[in-house]
Scaffold this motif. Sequence first.
Motif, mmCIF file in Angstrom:
data_model
loop_
_atom_site.group_PDB
_atom_site.id
_atom_site.type_symbol
_atom_site.label_atom_id
_atom_site.label_comp_id
_atom_site.label_asym_id
_atom_site.label_seq_id
_atom_site.Cartn_x
_atom_site.Cartn_y
_atom_site.Cartn_z
ATOM 1 N N ARG A 1 1.022 -1.336 -0.133
ATOM 2 C CA ARG A 1 -0.070 0.179 0.273
ATOM 3 C C ARG A 1 0.714 0.840 -0.038
ATOM 4 N NH1 ARG A 1 -3.572 0.477 5.739
ATOM 5 N NH2 ARG A 1 -3.704 -1.801 4.894
ATOM 6 N N PHE A 2 1.958 1.178 0.541
ATOM 7 C CA PHE A 2 2.621 2.110 0.592
ATOM 8 C C PHE A 2 3.904 2.919 -0.639
ATOM 9 C CE2 PHE A 2 4.196 2.423 5.325
ATOM 10 C CZ PHE A 2 3.433 2.540 5.571
ATOM 11 N N ALA A 3 3.370 1.174 -2.364
ATOM 12 C CA ALA A 3 4.228 1.986 -2.432
ATOM 13 C C ALA A 3 2.846 2.703 -3.844
ATOM 14 C CB ALA A 3 4.810 0.312 -3.659
ATOM 15 N N VAL A 4 2.112 2.213 -3.963
ATOM 16 C CA VAL A 4 1.264 2.470 -4.569
ATOM 17 C C VAL A 4 0.324 4.076 -4.266
ATOM 18 C CG1 VAL A 4 -1.886 2.135 -4.681
ATOM 19 C CG2 VAL A 4 -0.080 0.421 -4.906
ATOM 20 N N VAL A 5 0.359 4.044 -2.547
ATOM 21 C CA VAL A 5 0.364 5.607 -2.585
ATOM 22 C C VAL A 5 1.366 6.675 -3.141
ATOM 23 C CG1 VAL A 5 -1.612 5.252 -0.654
ATOM 24 C CG2 VAL A 5 0.836 5.575 -0.174
ATOM 25 N N THR A 6 2.780 6.457 -2.986
ATOM 26 C CA THR A 6 3.503 7.091 -3.940
ATOM 27 C C THR A 6 3.033 6.654 -5.071
ATOM 28 O OG1 THR A 6 4.960 5.888 -1.579
ATOM 29 C CG2 THR A 6 6.399 6.641 -3.659
ATOM 30 N N VAL A 7 3.015 5.929 -5.876
ATOM 31 C CA VAL A 7 3.231 5.777 -7.100
ATOM 32 C C VAL A 7 1.839 6.925 -7.432
ATOM 33 C CG1 VAL A 7 2.615 4.978 -9.024
ATOM 34 C CG2 VAL A 7 4.657 3.969 -7.721
ATOM 35 N N LEU A 8 0.993 6.942 -7.280
ATOM 36 C CA LEU A 8 -0.065 7.853 -7.478
ATOM 37 C C LEU A 8 0.080 9.251 -6.758
ATOM 38 C CD1 LEU A 8 -2.814 5.855 -5.095
ATOM 39 C CD2 LEU A 8 -3.110 6.114 -7.843
ATOM 40 N N ALA A 9 1.313 9.615 -6.071
ATOM 41 C CA ALA A 9 1.564 10.767 -5.987
ATOM 42 C C ALA A 9 2.354 11.267 -6.580
ATOM 43 C CB ALA A 9 2.724 10.784 -4.631
ATOM 44 N N LEU A 10 3.525 9.975 -7.242
ATOM 45 C CA LEU A 10 4.219 10.690 -8.195
ATOM 46 C C LEU A 10 3.295 10.597 -9.721
ATOM 47 C CD1 LEU A 10 6.867 8.388 -8.301
ATOM 48 C CD2 LEU A 10 7.016 10.638 -7.610
ATOM 49 N N ILE A 11 2.200 10.732 -9.690
ATOM 50 C CA ILE A 11 1.312 10.466 -11.119
ATOM 51 C C ILE A 11 0.621 12.593 -11.187
ATOM 52 C CG2 ILE A 11 -0.781 9.635 -12.337
ATOM 53 C CD1 ILE A 11 -0.284 6.860 -11.708
#
Length: 351
Positions: free
Chosen positions: A162-172
């Motif tokens: 879940r940490f990886a998912v929210v990080t990638v969403l923030a990058l997008i």
Amino acid sequence: MKKFDVLNWQIVPKMKLWFTISIIVILIGVAGMIINYVRVGSPVILGLDFTGGTILDLKFEKPADVGASRDILKSFGLGDAVIQVAQDGRLIVRTNKPLKTNEREKIFDSLEAKFGKLDRESIRVETIGPTISDELKKNGAIALGVGLLFIFIYITIRFQFRFAVVTVLALIHDVLVTFGFLALIGQELNSPFIGALLAIIAYSVEDSVVVLDRVRENLKILKGKMSYAEIVNKSICQSVTRSFNTSFTTFLAILALILFGGATIRDFSFTLLFGILSGTYSSIFIAAPLLVVWDKLSKHEIEEKPRKAIAPQPATVAVGSGSGEVVQKEESKSTRRKKKNKKKKKKGKRR
């Protein structure tokens, strides 16, 4: 005046506000992309590195004129060329197709006849073929995709999925905001933009990892003592000063590049500056609060279920006994009616 307490800043409880601000900014950027698509056929204005073509930077005896220059270029089939006149009178022409040497010489002769002798020592010519520009687009997309994939894998292993998912969403979020901003100001994107975009992603990930690492450590210590949302909010507040100080010092360094670095790296620096500001915002106000949203969704707590109506309690009658004790008898109306009916039946039988 009351002093602002950073450690008690209520960021997570106001996450709807932060999400709304981001959505509004992204929508404004999307509107700018739509306008560009209608005008030039592309969401953002692609430079020579991505479209292919030729740039001519020429200096004549007389100051160049845009209208006269366009009439001359139309005779060579270049009526759609972008023409600019610099403050020092230099003529800058950008065509959408590469020009061969003999084609350039014919254009130079026609322009000389109009604006006087051409200073051939100061001529600047840049030509990029369509094959090279297509390869740059492809390599840029691959570099961006591979970068995001490695980031996702690393954070999943180092922290949680879940940490990886929210990080990638923030990058997008950062990529969309940056593209939208560049679309609004009409800045051309060339190959240095890819480097700036990768630098923005790296900086944003670094900021997000600092906050998420604090969340992970606090979950070990405070789990069971505080709610998940409170732990995340506390972690953000503990990291926000560090994030602000890092961003501010980086901001000053990039600002110096914009002011004193010259035109060659100004576009790169300007893109980097705005992207880093967006990355700092997303790491504090987007990535970590998304963890709370994920936690609530996993527990089905986004919307509180309506409570069931409480059934009316039967009447309570207190009757005192000889010993002074109070006995409570609960009788509903239907029970009392049944008793009355039984008494009436008994009286009828006796008669």
